[in-house]
Design a protein around this motif. Sequence first.
Motif, PDB file in Angstrom:
ATOM      1  N   ALA A  41       0.840  -1.202   0.000  1.00  7.34           N
ATOM      2  CA  ALA A  41       0.000   0.000   0.000  1.00  7.34           C
ATOM      3  C   ALA A  41       0.875   1.253   0.000  1.00  7.34           C
ATOM      4  CB  ALA A  41      -0.928  -0.014   1.209  1.00  7.34           C
ATOM      5  N   HIS A  79       2.152   2.663  -3.392  1.00  2.00           N
ATOM      6  CA  HIS A  79       1.151   3.110  -4.362  1.00  2.00           C
ATOM      7  C   HIS A  79       1.638   4.292  -5.205  1.00  2.00           C
ATOM      8  CE1 HIS A  79       0.697   6.154  -1.294  1.00  2.00           C
ATOM      9  NE2 HIS A  79      -0.152   6.834  -2.045  1.00  2.00           N
ATOM     10  N   ILE A 108      -2.461  -1.522  -6.340  1.00  3.28           N
ATOM     11  CA  ILE A 108      -2.067  -0.264  -5.684  1.00  3.28           C
ATOM     12  C   ILE A 108      -2.006   0.890  -6.674  1.00  3.28           C
ATOM     13  CG2 ILE A 108      -0.786  -1.507  -3.899  1.00  3.28           C
ATOM     14  CD1 ILE A 108       1.800  -0.673  -5.331  1.00  3.28           C
ATOM     15  N   THR A 167      -5.644   0.386   0.085  1.00  2.74           N
ATOM     16  CA  THR A 167      -4.664   1.375  -0.363  1.00  2.74           C
ATOM     17  C   THR A 167      -5.294   2.743  -0.551  1.00  2.74           C
ATOM     18  OG1 THR A 167      -3.309  -0.316  -1.442  1.00  2.74           O
ATOM     19  CG2 THR A 167      -3.023   1.957  -2.194  1.00  2.74           C
TER      20      THR A 167
END
Length: 968
Positions: free
Chosen positions: A81, A84, A150, A214
């Motif tokens: 996450a 991202h 993500i 995310t």
Amino acid sequence: MTTPQSASTSPLPSAAIQVLWAKSGEKSAGVGWLPVLHHLLDVGACAWAILGREPQATRDLLTADFGTDTDTARRWTCALAALHDLGKASPAFQHKAPELAARVWAVLPEQDYSKNTPHGMVTQKLLPDLLTRTGRDWPERVARGVAGAIGCHHGQRESSSDYRAPDRGAGPQWDRVQEELLTLVLRGFDLEHAPPPPITDWTGEAFMRLAGLTSFADWVGSSFEMTANPDPLAYSNPAAYVQQAGERASMALDAIGWTVREPLVPQPRPLDETFAFLPDFKARPLQTLLAEVLSASDSRPALVLVEAPMGEGKTEAAFYSHLQLQNAAGHRGLYVALPTQATGNAMYTRLREFLGQQITARAEPVTVDLQLLHGGAALHSGYQANLSATVQMNAQTRARPTDEQKHKIRPNLPGEPGDSVHAGEWFSHRKRALLSEYGVGTVDQALLGVLNVNHQFVRLWGLGNRVVVLDEVHAYDTYTTQLIQTLCRWLRALKSSVIIMSATLPAQTRRELLSAWNVMPDTAPTYPRLTVARTGDAAPISHHIPGPRRRLALNLKATDPAPEAMAAQAVALAHAGGTVTVIVNTVQRAQDILRVVREMLGKRYRSIRRGSSHPQRVNVHLYHARYPADERSEREKRVLRHLGQQPAHYEQDGQERTDDQRPERFILIATQVAEQSLDFDTDVMISDLAPIDLLLQRAGRLHRHDKNNGRRGAHEQPVLYVAGLGNWPEQPLDDYHWKYIYAPALMYRTWHALGGRTQITLPDDLDDLVQGVYDPASPPLDGLSDTQRNTLAKADRKLQHQRQQHGTLGDQAHIGTPDNLLDLPHQPSWGEPDGEPTNDDTDPSKGEMRFGTRLGDESFRIVPVHRHEGAIYLNIKDRIPAQILKLGKGDWDSARTIYARSFQVSRYDVIDHFRRNPPRRGTAHEGWGAHPLLRDAMPLVLDDGEATLGRTHLRLDPELGLTYERLE
């Protein structure tokens, strides 16, 4: 927060890593800037904090996603996450803030780039290469799967058609800095030297869990303040920085009201104790049976099908089942999905009371968040009051010193049930609402989770590991039913429990729902019935729901469908005393019947808006969907005040009142919006012919409340008059446009099923009648002429074709299933096409299909405004300016006032006029077009209450609502 911390610190950071920026005051009219690394670690820390407040069952799901122990899976989830925005470490992004970009170009080569390449797309391209290279050795399919999850955090999976290799940065310098970012993030979560997860594939449900989390974490992490001098700890010791960021994340979650997700009632009390707050409550057989079935020590999620008539306590059974499943399976909360905004509004009130009562009974009261999810939530006074109270409380919190700003649980006050049920402002935003622990709304909001709309994965994440109730499932067509089945597949994969409730389901629909849960459909027991399918079982367990139950034997009579005849009959029945309800299939018919009734009654006519207790007066009320929202709401309240449970509770002249309001003589004229939305009781009913399930739904309003027996005038015996039941209904289907509202085949089969009957007993006859009309394997209908058989055969073929077509459309509309999602090509988002249908306002001449949560005629929202002396007002009397061009973007009070005057229209020529002649609605910064609540609303300018659009004359009548007249 306790996170794994690396014992070692990193070497000195490169010059490049220290100047790459992720957020800038230069871009946001703020101050300071935020390095890419800091933002990545912030978001990873937020993901860790979010998961820390989730039930253990949510964290356990990560174990299967990554094939590791739960702690390692959680660390991989949060690290991914965090990555991202890895794509921001690229020329395609770094050029966007010129002053900061100049620092970057001093240490990294400035290269060619596409100005509009999304950084999420760059993440999707960068990360797989980094993960699959020697030393990390991730399987390519897994690396691409997590990168896609993500990388879509800004709303949708990106297509690579516009992506060019230089966008990510070419050459060893860009490679090194991107590798360095990845290393530092992995170090922050003690994964720098960890082997790749022992999996070879990335599943659809794992994709949704990572993608939804995310985006949620990014929204929270993006609220962190920027400074002129970012903390150097992120470079020297990322794990220690994550620890500190976790503390900020916890404060941010406190501020938005994201509390620990724990069972509402750790040990559910018996049914009678749980619902003791309801007057005269005594557990019914359905409730007792379902509670017994779910009482077994089984922690697996379940699909529950409840097929039972009105009045059996399905809602209370669902609420109680939620308590049981929440404890057994570790579910986080509840969402109740209904077919219309009106049913959602009514359910919101019931659920809020239920939650408040359960909180009161706890040893340690907690605060829970309850959201109302539909387009008209801004008009619901109770929800807005809860929302305003929360906003005010948050404002007071922000005014405190920083060290006192942590959100504290606010316990209930003695004698104030429901005091700790609030509506957090942060969750009231459209895309975030399903993240809330509890919610009520339309089924559309849940179905957006399986449509290709922006942030659909956030919605699915919010519905995951949750109890989802789908009520009145019989109300949907083939297209929407197909989407519901797809939603059930996803909810099963996301380890949610689903409770589906209906008065009765066609056998085919029941089989399809069970198949969607991956169990073999069984032979349905005698109606009413209860079916429970546990995840992992090969077959469901079904039960007949025993009696006793309330039975209603109603007389069935045919009547003339002409508006004049129906009006005359309504007047005659009202003269005999009691309440008469007329339900017709279009707004035009309702308006025509009211006109005739008004003419026939003359001086005895009294609009219910003014009311009269004079014994010779007849109170008349019209209710349909073609009124401004505030007027429709007021008309709905009057229906419930006069025909609902007595004594009625209502507000008058600013005062709360409680008294008996049931009129001695009353005529309600309504469209089918009344058949599901309103819990009312009528003494006698006249209805247009409709498909059998909907017709019986209407009939369920006859003698609904036993307390009214003995005061029904001449109608102590319930009678249902059906317009069009006398003769073969082909002519009225054409004359009154019924064939555009309902499938003719269902109308003919309903006519045949009821032909020759003089009585129906509910609920005894309900299931047989519905199955007989809807079962495609039903035997040929007897007693028809050759012409009628040919007409029916043609209608059957058309219906079969339509079902196949709509089923195919439904299959094409959704995102795919958990099994095939990642193998399907990426498609651009459609936006957010959802909404309650306007099927009582259908123009039969033309129409366009809409690819959203439901099929039907295209519709849009209008706001009637009035021109007077050169100015435009919402209301001539009060001179409230419409502010079409000047409404402030942040002026929500005015926007709600304007929105309250809006309603949906679907008449083709009206829509076509606005499409060809779009009115000015302001700019991107002010006016209706700039405001989130009104950006899709069109002003309908009226002169003396009238307007002519092309060849259609419109008039906003205070009694009739909006009327249409076709000009020759």
